[in-house]
Scaffold this active site. Structure first.
Site, PDB file in Angstrom:
ATOM      1  N   CYS A   1       0.940  -1.313  -0.054  1.00 34.42           N
ATOM      2  CA  CYS A   1       0.108  -0.038   0.077  1.00 34.42           C
ATOM      3  C   CYS A   1       0.843   1.304  -0.065  1.00 34.42           C
ATOM      4  O   CYS A   1       1.715   1.266   0.941  1.00 34.42           O
ATOM      5  CB  CYS A   1      -0.854  -0.028   1.270  1.00 34.42           C
ATOM      6  SG  CYS A   1      -1.871   1.511   1.586  1.00 34.42           S
ATOM      7  N   ASP A   2       0.752   1.954  -1.087  1.00 35.36           N
ATOM      8  CA  ASP A   2       1.462   3.228  -1.170  1.00 35.36           C
ATOM      9  C   ASP A   2       1.341   4.172   0.071  1.00 35.36           C
ATOM     10  O   ASP A   2       2.446   4.878   0.521  1.00 35.36           O
ATOM     11  CB  ASP A   2       1.024   4.182  -2.355  1.00 35.36           C
ATOM     12  CG  ASP A   2       1.798   3.288  -3.735  1.00 35.36           C
ATOM     13  OD1 ASP A   2       2.402   2.594  -3.614  1.00 35.36           O
ATOM     14  OD2 ASP A   2       1.027   3.754  -4.703  1.00 35.36           O
TER      15      ASP A   2
END
Length: 104
Positions: free
Chosen positions: A9-10
Site C-alpha cells: 500500500c502506497d
C-alpha cells in the site's frame, strides 16, 4: 508506535517513511489482534471498513451485511489503512491531520 497496513500500500509506505521509529505489521501476513480490532471499531465504527476496496467490491450483499468485526477477521485487507496505534491513541488513514499530529 505500531502501523497496521499492507506492505504493498502506497499510503502505508508514506506513513512508515514519515514515522521511522514505528513498527510495521502487515495485516495480510500477521493479521490484527482482536483487541486492536475491538478498540478500532469502538473508535472509528464502520469507517474502519474500506468500502472502496477491491475486496469489498468482490463481496456479495449477504457478505457485506455481516458485522464489521467478522468481515475484518475473514478479510483483513478490508481494513482502511493505515491503522496507527500510538500509545493510547489510534489514527486511521494518512490524511494531513494525522500526519501533522504524528510526524509533525
Amino acid at each position: 508506535m505500531l502501523i497496521y497496513g499492507l506492505k504493498s500500500c502506497d499510503t502505508c509506505r508514506k506513513a512508515l517513511k514519515s514515522l521511522p521509529g514505528a513498527e510495521f505489521r502487515d495485516v495480510r501476513a500477521d493479521g490484527v489482534p482482536g483487541e486492536v480490532i475491538d478498540a478500532a471499531l469502538a473508535e472509528f465504527g464502520d469507517k474502519l471498513v474500506n468500502t472502496r476496496s477491491t475486496t469489498w467490491r468482490e463481496l456479495d450483499e449477504a457478505q457485506r451485511a455481516r458485522p464489521a468485526k467478522e468481515l475484518l477477521a475473514d478479510h483483513p485487507t478490508l481494513m482502511k489503512r493505515p491503522l496507527i496505534v500510538a500509545g493510547e491513541r489510534m489514527y486511521l488513514g494518512w490524511a494531513k491531520d494525522v500526519e501533522a499530529a504524528l510526524a509533525g
